[in-house]
Design a protein around this motif. Structure first.
Motif, mmCIF file in Angstrom:
data_model
loop_
_atom_site.group_PDB
_atom_site.id
_atom_site.type_symbol
_atom_site.label_atom_id
_atom_site.label_comp_id
_atom_site.label_asym_id
_atom_site.label_seq_id
_atom_site.Cartn_x
_atom_site.Cartn_y
_atom_site.Cartn_z
ATOM 1 N N LEU A 20 0.882 -1.157 0.000
ATOM 2 C CA LEU A 20 0.000 0.000 0.000
ATOM 3 C C LEU A 20 0.923 1.209 0.000
ATOM 4 O O LEU A 20 1.797 1.323 0.855
ATOM 5 C CB LEU A 20 -0.903 0.018 1.231
ATOM 6 N N LEU A 21 0.726 2.106 -0.969
ATOM 7 C CA LEU A 21 1.600 3.258 -1.137
ATOM 8 C C LEU A 21 0.782 4.533 -1.040
ATOM 9 O O LEU A 21 -0.054 4.816 -1.898
ATOM 10 C CB LEU A 21 2.292 3.181 -2.504
ATOM 11 N N LEU A 22 1.001 5.280 0.036
ATOM 12 C CA LEU A 22 0.355 6.578 0.211
ATOM 13 C C LEU A 22 1.319 7.603 -0.376
ATOM 14 O O LEU A 22 2.475 7.694 0.050
ATOM 15 C CB LEU A 22 0.078 6.843 1.678
ATOM 16 N N VAL A 23 0.847 8.364 -1.374
ATOM 17 C CA VAL A 23 1.736 9.173 -2.208
ATOM 18 C C VAL A 23 1.341 10.639 -2.181
ATOM 19 O O VAL A 23 0.164 10.978 -2.342
ATOM 20 C CB VAL A 23 1.692 8.657 -3.667
ATOM 21 N N CYS A 24 2.353 11.516 -2.029
ATOM 22 C CA CYS A 24 2.149 12.961 -2.070
ATOM 23 C C CYS A 24 3.214 13.591 -2.957
ATOM 24 O O CYS A 24 4.411 13.467 -2.670
ATOM 25 C CB CYS A 24 2.233 13.553 -0.664
ATOM 26 N N ALA A 25 2.787 14.272 -4.004
ATOM 27 C CA ALA A 25 3.715 15.054 -4.819
ATOM 28 C C ALA A 25 3.952 16.382 -4.117
ATOM 29 O O ALA A 25 3.023 16.997 -3.588
ATOM 30 C CB ALA A 25 3.145 15.272 -6.216
ATOM 31 N N MET A 26 5.197 16.816 -4.119
ATOM 32 C CA MET A 26 5.593 18.047 -3.456
ATOM 33 C C MET A 26 5.927 19.114 -4.497
ATOM 34 O O MET A 26 6.216 18.783 -5.655
ATOM 35 C CB MET A 26 6.816 17.784 -2.571
ATOM 36 N N GLN A 27 5.910 20.367 -4.077
ATOM 37 C CA GLN A 27 6.309 21.439 -4.983
ATOM 38 C C GLN A 27 7.715 21.152 -5.498
ATOM 39 O O GLN A 27 8.589 20.744 -4.740
ATOM 40 C CB GLN A 27 6.287 22.784 -4.269
ATOM 41 N N GLY A 28 7.906 21.353 -6.783
ATOM 42 C CA GLY A 28 9.213 21.116 -7.397
ATOM 43 C C GLY A 28 9.387 19.713 -7.941
ATOM 44 O O GLY A 28 10.356 19.448 -8.658
ATOM 45 N N ASP A 29 8.496 18.786 -7.617
ATOM 46 C CA ASP A 29 8.586 17.436 -8.170
ATOM 47 C C ASP A 29 8.247 17.470 -9.657
ATOM 48 O O ASP A 29 7.489 18.328 -10.119
ATOM 49 C CB ASP A 29 7.620 16.479 -7.461
ATOM 50 N N ASP A 30 8.798 16.517 -10.396
ATOM 51 C CA ASP A 30 8.522 16.407 -11.818
ATOM 52 C C ASP A 30 8.379 14.932 -12.197
ATOM 53 O O ASP A 30 8.442 14.054 -11.327
ATOM 54 C CB ASP A 30 9.604 17.099 -12.648
ATOM 55 N N GLU A 31 8.214 14.673 -13.493
ATOM 56 C CA GLU A 31 8.021 13.302 -13.955
ATOM 57 C C GLU A 31 9.221 12.425 -13.627
ATOM 58 O O GLU A 31 9.072 11.252 -13.300
ATOM 59 C CB GLU A 31 7.735 13.287 -15.463
ATOM 60 N N ALA A 32 10.414 12.996 -13.713
ATOM 61 C CA ALA A 32 11.615 12.219 -13.398
ATOM 62 C C ALA A 32 11.595 11.763 -11.937
ATOM 63 O O ALA A 32 11.988 10.635 -11.630
ATOM 64 C CB ALA A 32 12.873 13.040 -13.692
ATOM 65 N N ALA A 33 11.134 12.627 -11.041
ATOM 66 C CA ALA A 33 11.033 12.248 -9.625
ATOM 67 C C ALA A 33 10.021 11.130 -9.436
ATOM 68 O O ALA A 33 10.266 10.181 -8.681
ATOM 69 C CB ALA A 33 10.650 13.461 -8.777
ATOM 70 N N ALA A 34 8.890 11.212 -10.127
ATOM 71 C CA ALA A 34 7.864 10.165 -10.018
ATOM 72 C C ALA A 34 8.409 8.830 -10.520
ATOM 73 O O ALA A 34 8.210 7.787 -9.885
ATOM 74 C CB ALA A 34 6.608 10.571 -10.788
ATOM 75 N N ASP A 35 9.105 8.850 -11.642
ATOM 76 C CA ASP A 35 9.679 7.618 -12.197
ATOM 77 C C ASP A 35 10.744 7.044 -11.267
ATOM 78 O O ASP A 35 10.797 5.834 -11.031
ATOM 79 C CB ASP A 35 10.287 7.879 -13.574
ATOM 80 N N LYS A 36 11.589 7.907 -10.727
ATOM 81 C CA LYS A 36 12.667 7.468 -9.837
ATOM 82 C C LYS A 36 12.091 6.846 -8.561
ATOM 83 O O LYS A 36 12.565 5.805 -8.099
ATOM 84 C CB LYS A 36 13.568 8.650 -9.482
ATOM 85 N N MET A 37 11.063 7.474 -8.016
ATOM 86 C CA MET A 37 10.455 6.936 -6.802
ATOM 87 C C MET A 37 9.753 5.601 -7.080
ATOM 88 O O MET A 37 9.784 4.701 -6.241
ATOM 89 C CB MET A 37 9.491 7.947 -6.189
ATOM 90 N N ALA A 38 9.130 5.467 -8.236
ATOM 91 C CA ALA A 38 8.495 4.190 -8.579
ATOM 92 C C ALA A 38 9.537 3.084 -8.663
ATOM 93 O O ALA A 38 9.304 1.961 -8.186
ATOM 94 C CB ALA A 38 7.733 4.325 -9.896
ATOM 95 N N THR A 39 10.681 3.388 -9.223
ATOM 96 C CA THR A 39 11.756 2.397 -9.305
ATOM 97 C C THR A 39 12.278 2.053 -7.916
ATOM 98 O O THR A 39 12.517 0.876 -7.609
ATOM 99 C CB THR A 39 12.898 2.911 -10.204
#
Length: 149
Positions: free
Chosen positions: A28-47
């Motif tokens: 179970l993954l509770l997820v919050c995007a923060m100011q300054g996050d981008d697609e690269a951050a989302a991909d990196k965190m998924a990995t």
């Protein structure tokens, strides 16, 4: 991006009394995007999540990742992970990404997990959700993209 990772035996999410996401063993993954996050951050965190070795191996040690176990992921948006509680009694959430950016990055994170072969279910961004889980271990881990270079 902030993510609260919980190893579960099962988890589900409901909106307005309707089940919209459900998994068996996995995360179970509770997820919050923060100011300054981008697609690269989302991909990196998924990995990072996919490779996080928090499942038991044959010797009972946490040495296997979600990609090794064939487990699933339930991704639920939770902007309250951005809470700033340093002052007063009411948390502030100004460091969370704007709603449009948050939704886009939340969806990107879930899609990146899918692209790694992980069965991924989701909640509904911005909805009032009821989340149920059976925590396994319990194992709960905090990840923050700002903590890694």
């Amino acid at each position: 991006m902030r993510i609260l990772v919980q190893r579960v035996s099962e988890a589900s999410v409901q909106v307005d009394g309707q089940m919209i996401g459900q998994i068996g063993a996995g995360l179970l993954l509770l997820v919050c995007a923060m100011q300054g996050d981008d697609e690269a951050a989302a991909d990196k965190m998924a990995t990072r999540v996919a490779r996080l070795r928090i499942f038991k191996d044959d010797d009972g040690r946490m040495n296997r990742a979600l990609t090794d176990t064939g487990g699933a992921a339930l991704v639920v948006s939770q902007f309250t992970l951005a809470a700033d509680t340093r002052s007063g009694n009411r948390p502030g959430f100004s460091s969370a990404a704007a709603p449009d950016d948050g939704k886009r990055l939340y969806e990107r994170f879930a899609e990146s997990l899918r692209n790694q072969g992980i069965h991924t279910e989701t909640g509904q961004f911005g909805a009032d959700m009821k989340v149920r889980l059976l925590n396994d271990g319990p194992v709960t881990i905090w990840l923050d993209s700002a903590d890694r270079a």
